[in-house]
Design a protein around this motif. Structure first.
Motif, mmCIF file in Angstrom:
data_model
loop_
_atom_site.group_PDB
_atom_site.id
_atom_site.type_symbol
_atom_site.label_atom_id
_atom_site.label_comp_id
_atom_site.label_asym_id
_atom_site.label_seq_id
_atom_site.Cartn_x
_atom_site.Cartn_y
_atom_site.Cartn_z
ATOM 1 N N THR B 309 -17.542 55.569 29.327
ATOM 2 C CA THR B 309 -16.250 56.055 30.080
ATOM 3 C C THR B 309 -15.741 57.226 29.070
ATOM 4 O O THR B 309 -15.372 58.075 29.917
ATOM 5 C CB THR B 309 -15.348 54.885 30.000
ATOM 6 N N GLN B 310 -15.890 56.978 27.876
ATOM 7 C CA GLN B 310 -15.277 58.224 27.177
ATOM 8 C C GLN B 310 -16.432 59.539 27.629
ATOM 9 O O GLN B 310 -15.976 60.652 27.661
ATOM 10 C CB GLN B 310 -15.687 57.976 25.580
ATOM 11 N N SER B 311 -17.453 59.236 27.581
ATOM 12 C CA SER B 311 -18.695 60.291 27.953
ATOM 13 C C SER B 311 -18.135 61.109 29.055
ATOM 14 O O SER B 311 -18.117 62.398 29.235
ATOM 15 C CB SER B 311 -20.224 59.898 27.891
ATOM 16 N N ARG B 312 -18.097 60.132 30.140
ATOM 17 C CA ARG B 312 -17.828 60.802 31.199
ATOM 18 C C ARG B 312 -16.272 61.372 31.617
ATOM 19 O O ARG B 312 -16.305 62.592 31.912
ATOM 20 C CB ARG B 312 -17.796 59.542 32.390
ATOM 21 N N GLU B 313 -15.520 60.868 30.784
ATOM 22 C CA GLU B 313 -14.184 61.806 30.861
ATOM 23 C C GLU B 313 -14.103 63.024 30.034
ATOM 24 O O GLU B 313 -13.521 63.855 30.446
ATOM 25 C CB GLU B 313 -13.025 60.631 30.459
#
Lengths: 277, 315
Positions: B309-313
């Protein structure tokens, strides 16, 4: 275990009719529908009890009850609840996926549910109608047997009308969110208003056509449509009335099948549809 | 040879008005249990409804062994579905409900009755056969829904949030049945937003968010693709301070990007866990270090999901 082959065609439709768990009225709705169907009989019994007469209203009274109450009100109102519930209850309760997820053709499902709704409708309507016949002819010698051919015509027409209404209201149940309310509007417009307009308009009403069939089959003036009397027009031919009712019913079944094919169910759709009835 | 029960989604998108529920999803789901994981609103239920043929994709195709699903009767005959909605025919008995479903799936009356009893026993409801489902507890209702889905021995079984409302014992039994079905070679797709539920059922997962597939594979495979995140590993040692000192002497780049001392362990962050393992092996052989246990701290679903989730955001 080998997975069996799902039923097809008529077998599938009969299986759908036999296994219809939903759509049956329960609770207050059941009580209301029973009261509605038996209301003319109750009125007859009340009249006989309160008056000193031991005779019913006669065949003319029966015919008046059939055309003015059963064909115009009781049959359509009963079928509103049974027809819309055939699928509408499933959308409302969220159980639609148990039906539309089945490996059975949509046409078979529609025909099966239609048949089940019509069967229930006949169980509601026919017994009180027969009792109404008996109470109407109470005290008239030999009348009960004398009018049996006319009674048979009435029963057949009621069966025909029940089948047609079941198809129409089933379509509403599949297609519309507020199916019961829309069906009431339909009955008000087509069976109460339009049926009393001149024949060119009234031809759209199924109860008008049903009454015309009765008139054509029995030849009795008491079944003749008042508008044809007033405006001195020739009643529609028997075949036209039969074709109109059959056409509306068949058209409704086809549309219901198409609607069921395109309808989505489950998840948020089911929730949104919860207000359908 | 193509596996039986292979569900394939090709560039599947689905909108509800202006809201995009699924966005160009490409996915293959084969035999065994696959966990469909994502927060509420990730698109799991929409994806499931497309797989079982209850909805149409706005664009793209949903196929079962190369055949369409929606309104395709042979495909529908091979799918079993447990909906997330708590909906049953409350006025009929469990047995009658299953018999009706079985008849509509081609069983004759006697076989339908026999099969209904079989599946009710398998899901642990043998005593409730003649009871109306309206009086069932939440757990019993969930099991009846599973029985309905298993009734016709489907090749593909799709379960949407099946463990909701189950107590721990029922949950354990339910998970056991799901694992058994996967072991039997059925394609079982289970959705949940609860990480540990999926972890208890399978290692094979599909992570979803905002209508897209973030990642798919085993937890370890997915973790391996996240090379920008250091791995956290707890190394239990008799003398953590000396252990930490020795590790800090190691000059290799990226081997150590963080270190935390605990009373009986050292938590290290490394970009190269394989090299760290080799280093520990060498040091242990040379008698320089003694490690009691090695415990990866972020190879669980929760960590992987958070990293993804962090990577995508961030991107």
């Amino acid at each position: 275990m080998t997975r069996p082959t799902p039923p097809r065609g008529l077998a599938a439709a009969l299986a759908a009719a036999r296994t219809t768990a939903s759509g049956a009225p329960r609770g207050r709705r059941l009580v209301g529908m029973v009261l509605l169907a038996w209301l003319p009989v109750l009125v007859q019994i009340l009249r006989l009890t309160l008056s000193d007469s031991s005779r019913g209203a006669g065949f003319a009274g029966f015919a008046q009850g059939v055309t003015g109450i059963y064909l115009a009100f009781i049959v359509p109102l009963t079928m509103i609840f049974l027809g819309t519930a055939a699928f509408g209850d499933e959308w409302a309760s969220g159980t639609a996926h148990y039906v539309v997820g089945l490996p059975v053709s949509r046409a078979a499902l529609v025909v099966g549910r239609w048949f089940a709704a019509a069967r229930r409708g006949l169980l509601f309507v026919l017994p009180p109608l027969l009792v109404f016949y008996v109470t109407s002819l109470l005290g008239f010698e030999d009348a009960l047997t004398h009018y049996l051919p006319e009674l048979a015509s009435v029963v057949l027409v009621v069966c025909f009308l029940v089948l047609a209404y079941a198809a129409v209201f089933q379509l509403f149940g599949v297609f519309l969110r507020r199916a019961v309310m829309t069906s009431f509007v339909y009955v008000f417009l087509f069976e109460m208003l339009t049926a009393n307009l001149p024949q060119s308009f009234a031809a759209f009403s199924m109860s008008f056509q049903a009454r015309n069939i009765l008139f054509q089959v029995t030849g009795m003036d008491m079944f003749r449509l008042p508008t044809t009397n007033l405006l001195a027009v020739e009643p529609l031919p028997l075949s036209a009335s039969i074709a109109t009712i059959a056409g509306i019913g068949a058209g409704a079944l086809v549309l219901a099948t198409l609607a069921l094919r395109s309808k989505e169910s489950g998840g948020e759709v089911a929730a949104a549809d919860a207000a359908s009835t | 040879m193509t596996a039986r029960g292979l569900v394939k989604l090709e560039k599947v998108s689905r909108w509800f008005g202006d809201v995009i529920a699924l966005n160009a999803v490409d996915l293959e789901l084969g035999p065994g249990v696959t966990g469909l994981l994502g927060p509420n609103g990730a698109g799991k239920t929409t994806l499931i409804r497309l797989i079982v043929g209850l909805a149409s994709p706005g664009s793209g195709r949903v196929l079962l062994d190369g055949e369409p699903v929606r309104n395709h009767l042979p495909s529908l005959a091979r799918i079993g579905y447990v909906a997330d909605a708590d909906a049953l025919y409350d006025d009929v008995t469990a047995k009658r409900f299953l018999e009706d479903q079985a008849v509509m799936r081609g069983f004759d009356a006697a076989a339908a009755s026999k099969r209904a009893v079989e599946v009710l026993e398998r899901v642990g409801l043998p005593d409730a056969i003649e009871r109306r489902s309206g009086g069932f507890s939440k757990g019993m209702r969930q099991r009846l829904k599973l029985a309905q889905a298993m009734l016709h021995e489907p090749d593909v079984l799709v379960l949407d949030e099946p463990l909701t409302g189950l107590d721990p014992v029922m949950r354990r039994d339910y998970i056991r049945v799901i694992r058994e079905l996967g072991d039997e070679g059925k394609t079982v797709v289970v959705s949940s937003h609860v990480l540990h539920e999926i972890e208890a059922m399978t290692d094979s997962i599909v992570l979803m968010r905002h209508g897209q597939v973030l990642a798919e594979g085993t937890v370890t495979e997915i973790r391996d693709t996240l090379d920008t995140h250091a791995r956290r590993i707890r190394l239990a040692a008799a003398d953590p301070r000396a252990f930490a000192r020795r590790l800090l002497e190691e000059p290799e780049e990226g081997l150590l990007v963080g270190l935390t001392l605990e009373p009986e362990a050292v938590v290290v962050e490394t970009m190269h866990p394989d090299r760290l393992t080799r280093f520990l092996g060498r040091a242990a052989a040379a008698g320089e270090l003694r490690v009691r246990t090695i415990e990866p701290l972020d190879e669980d679903l929760r960590s992987v999901f958070a990293y993804l989730t962090q990577s995508r955001e961030a991107s």
